[in-house]
Design an enzyme around this catalytic site. Sequence first.
Site, PDB file in Angstrom:
ATOM      1  N   GLU A  34       0.998  -1.226  -0.055  1.00  0.00           N
ATOM      2  CA  GLU A  34       0.070   0.026  -0.010  1.00  0.00           C
ATOM      3  C   GLU A  34       0.853   1.126   0.092  1.00  0.00           C
ATOM      4  O   GLU A  34       0.797   2.100   0.841  1.00  0.00           O
ATOM      5  CB  GLU A  34      -0.947   0.078   1.252  1.00  0.00           C
ATOM      6  CG  GLU A  34      -2.332   0.647   0.984  1.00  0.00           C
ATOM      7  CD  GLU A  34      -3.290   0.657   1.796  1.00  0.00           C
ATOM      8  OE1 GLU A  34      -4.313   1.151   1.753  1.00  0.00           O
ATOM      9  OE2 GLU A  34      -3.150  -0.047   3.022  1.00  0.00           O
ATOM     10  N   TYR A 142      -0.006  -7.529  -1.906  1.00  0.00           N
ATOM     11  CA  TYR A 142      -0.975  -6.713  -1.230  1.00  0.00           C
ATOM     12  C   TYR A 142      -2.075  -7.164  -1.876  1.00  0.00           C
ATOM     13  O   TYR A 142      -2.775  -6.627  -2.699  1.00  0.00           O
ATOM     14  CB  TYR A 142      -0.842  -5.395  -1.504  1.00  0.00           C
ATOM     15  CG  TYR A 142      -1.766  -4.323  -0.823  1.00  0.00           C
ATOM     16  CD1 TYR A 142      -2.280  -4.806   0.219  1.00  0.00           C
ATOM     17  CD2 TYR A 142      -2.441  -3.387  -1.517  1.00  0.00           C
ATOM     18  CE1 TYR A 142      -3.351  -3.755   0.811  1.00  0.00           C
ATOM     19  CE2 TYR A 142      -3.522  -2.528  -0.872  1.00  0.00           C
ATOM     20  CZ  TYR A 142      -3.813  -2.753   0.244  1.00  0.00           C
ATOM     21  OH  TYR A 142      -4.779  -2.239   0.740  1.00  0.00           O
ATOM     22  N   ASP A 183       0.441  -8.178   2.791  1.00  0.00           N
ATOM     23  CA  ASP A 183      -0.848  -8.143   3.669  1.00  0.00           C
ATOM     24  C   ASP A 183      -1.845  -9.006   2.548  1.00  0.00           C
ATOM     25  O   ASP A 183      -2.449  -8.680   1.563  1.00  0.00           O
ATOM     26  CB  ASP A 183      -1.497  -6.571   3.366  1.00  0.00           C
ATOM     27  CG  ASP A 183      -2.609  -6.376   4.068  1.00  0.00           C
ATOM     28  OD1 ASP A 183      -3.504  -7.360   4.408  1.00  0.00           O
ATOM     29  OD2 ASP A 183      -3.170  -5.115   3.915  1.00  0.00           O
ATOM     30  N   ASN A 185      -5.161  -9.667   3.872  1.00  0.00           N
ATOM     31  CA  ASN A 185      -6.356  -9.230   3.932  1.00  0.00           C
ATOM     32  C   ASN A 185      -7.281 -10.344   4.473  1.00  0.00           C
ATOM     33  O   ASN A 185      -8.452 -10.387   4.245  1.00  0.00           O
ATOM     34  CB  ASN A 185      -6.832  -8.657   2.805  1.00  0.00           C
ATOM     35  CG  ASN A 185      -6.773  -7.041   2.863  1.00  0.00           C
ATOM     36  OD1 ASN A 185      -7.164  -6.482   4.078  1.00  0.00           O
ATOM     37  ND2 ASN A 185      -6.292  -6.278   1.875  1.00  0.00           N
ATOM     38  N   ASP A 299      -1.627   2.001   9.724  1.00  0.00           N
ATOM     39  CA  ASP A 299      -2.714   1.066  10.666  1.00  0.00           C
ATOM     40  C   ASP A 299      -2.217  -0.194  10.887  1.00  0.00           C
ATOM     41  O   ASP A 299      -3.037  -1.019  11.420  1.00  0.00           O
ATOM     42  CB  ASP A 299      -4.081   1.247  10.077  1.00  0.00           C
ATOM     43  CG  ASP A 299      -4.144   0.932   8.586  1.00  0.00           C
ATOM     44  OD1 ASP A 299      -3.004   0.771   7.985  1.00  0.00           O
ATOM     45  OD2 ASP A 299      -5.065   0.615   7.957  1.00  0.00           O
ATOM     46  N   HIS A 300      -1.015  -0.686  10.307  1.00  0.00           N
ATOM     47  CA  HIS A 300      -0.520  -1.806  10.360  1.00  0.00           C
ATOM     48  C   HIS A 300       0.787  -1.906  11.128  1.00  0.00           C
ATOM     49  O   HIS A 300       1.424  -0.953  11.029  1.00  0.00           O
ATOM     50  CB  HIS A 300      -0.359  -2.617   8.932  1.00  0.00           C
ATOM     51  CG  HIS A 300      -1.646  -2.832   8.204  1.00  0.00           C
ATOM     52  ND1 HIS A 300      -2.040  -4.196   7.971  1.00  0.00           N
ATOM     53  CD2 HIS A 300      -2.450  -2.258   7.624  1.00  0.00           C
ATOM     54  CE1 HIS A 300      -3.075  -4.347   7.064  1.00  0.00           C
ATOM     55  NE2 HIS A 300      -3.219  -2.702   7.042  1.00  0.00           N
ATOM     56  N   HIS A 466     -18.975   4.875  31.696  1.00  0.00           N
ATOM     57  CA  HIS A 466     -17.700   5.814  32.142  1.00  0.00           C
ATOM     58  C   HIS A 466     -18.009   7.038  32.972  1.00  0.00           C
ATOM     59  O   HIS A 466     -17.209   7.839  33.595  1.00  0.00           O
ATOM     60  CB  HIS A 466     -16.556   5.931  31.457  1.00  0.00           C
ATOM     61  CG  HIS A 466     -15.868   4.701  30.644  1.00  0.00           C
ATOM     62  ND1 HIS A 466     -16.494   4.173  29.407  1.00  0.00           N
ATOM     63  CD2 HIS A 466     -15.388   3.562  31.075  1.00  0.00           C
ATOM     64  CE1 HIS A 466     -16.009   3.126  29.180  1.00  0.00           C
ATOM     65  NE2 HIS A 466     -15.269   2.619  29.979  1.00  0.00           N
ATOM     66  N   CYS A 489     -19.515   6.772  23.184  1.00  0.00           N
ATOM     67  CA  CYS A 489     -18.439   6.584  24.264  1.00  0.00           C
ATOM     68  C   CYS A 489     -17.125   7.107  23.568  1.00  0.00           C
ATOM     69  O   CYS A 489     -16.848   6.709  22.276  1.00  0.00           O
ATOM     70  CB  CYS A 489     -18.451   5.384  24.898  1.00  0.00           C
ATOM     71  SG  CYS A 489     -16.928   5.441  26.074  1.00  0.00           S
ATOM     72  N   CYS A 503     -17.686   1.813  25.910  1.00  0.00           N
ATOM     73  CA  CYS A 503     -19.095   1.411  26.177  1.00  0.00           C
ATOM     74  C   CYS A 503     -20.039   1.077  25.357  1.00  0.00           C
ATOM     75  O   CYS A 503     -19.499   1.738  24.251  1.00  0.00           O
ATOM     76  CB  CYS A 503     -19.383   1.774  27.711  1.00  0.00           C
ATOM     77  SG  CYS A 503     -19.827   3.701  27.675  1.00  0.00           S
TER      78      CYS A 503
END
Length: 517
Positions: A34, A142, A183, A185, A299-300, A466, A489, A503
């Site tokens: 990516e 990928y 990746d 997936n 994010d990986h 919370h 939340c 929550c």
Amino acid sequence: MKIVSWNINGIRATRVGLKETLDSLDADIICLQETKVTRDLLDEPSAIVEGYNSYFSFSRVRSGYSGVATFCKSSTTPQAAEEGLSGVFCNRTGSVGCYGNTEQFLEEELQSLDQEGRAVLTQHRILNCEDKEETLTVINVYCPRADPEKPERKTYKLRFYHLLQTRAEAILQNGGHVIILGDVNTSHRPLDHCDPTDLETFEENPGRQWLNQFLGDPIPSQKGDSETVMPPSAGSGLFYDSFRYFHPTQKNAFTCWCSASGARQTNYGTRIDYILGNRELVESEFLDSVIMPEVEGSDHCPVKAFMKCQPIAANKCPPLCTKYLPEFAGRQQKLLQFLVKKENTLGNTTEESSELTGTPSFTEGADISTVRKRPSDKLNSTSKKKSKIVTKNGQGNLLSFFKPERQKLTMATECNPIEVPICKKEKTVQKDLQPATPAVKYNKPQTAFWKSLLKGPPPPPNCKGHSEPCVLRTVKKAGPNCGRQFYVCARPEGHSSNPQARCNFFLWLTKKAGCED
């Protein structure tokens, strides 16, 4: 030998320089997925990194989408490299070869599977633990994501899987070893998912069914993990998942998290990044396979494998190497020209320029102090004027060097000075710019009136789990609720048993916002 795979989520979005990023991963072969860069957007700092040779595959359908790249240290230079799995876009010179039986694929389908820039192959020579030379082919992939709202992408993903298997097994049958990394997936086992829900539904996923038949049962490692129990669906494929080979029962070993929900803070993710190797290679040459959740920037997180074998560098990079691209090779050639003397070329250029401009050529023993350059505007004079100045021998007339430039003088005399009026009433201007105190006193009741009329949004409610202020979200998915806003939340997403996670508080906002189609 060390190999790393990382979905970098944009090669140009790294927080530090690319070389510093690659060096920090500490590997001989680094496979990135990516990259989100097309060839026209690839810059030199990303393409040519000191100490590495790179091999890119670009998306041909969309800009800023998909793309993979393999960076090899100079000590691990491959002997062959190729873009794609089908061979449609590869240059036969320096390619890997061994495509297998692709009769089940149409030519248009093969081109479609490779035009998104999802695979790069590099072939290396290695010295195994028995000091024997062998061939190792690294397939950086990928794999596509199956969008639930686009059924055709589910078919596309499965066809890509089958093409990957066809190519990998064909190379393996031709001799040598094969590593597939990247990746994929798809999370293989319930152990690889933060919330597998119903196990029967989980196993019915077509991607997991493909992995079941493609991967073999991992043999318990020598570290004492003999309690490994594999499900009945475990296959007898030719490849091993190297991480599960060494860590068959490790929980919460995830490589991908949702950035929007902050799930990485609670480790609420999936393991979809793999280093897969053929059975013999993993059993004889692999030392360990780990994940690197401490490395941020995507994010990986990266995954890494340690091997006993030693790389043998090729004498020359294969043609696919990025440094051979015309846009980068041309720059290097220009740099080389500054280091090489070209006396004949310079001599011819001087003679040609003196003939074209009518300036005297410099000869040995000439008095340089008597030679003056002609003004630049004389170069734009008409051919008639040049014919009067240039002599038969091609030398300029000396009178032309002392001739006054009437045109420039005329233009200078014709320019009238610009008169700038000077403001003499500084006191008056400053007086006008001073704020009016009565106006401020007059605006105070108006401010109070507008504040009472425009109160702004009400404060968010507190969540029940919370007792903390909630955050406002908007529905983006197409449907009857598209554009509606709701409170949830503010904590990151996580497992329901985690008290630090979000929550289940949810509250619709009565007012509906607009939603673009």
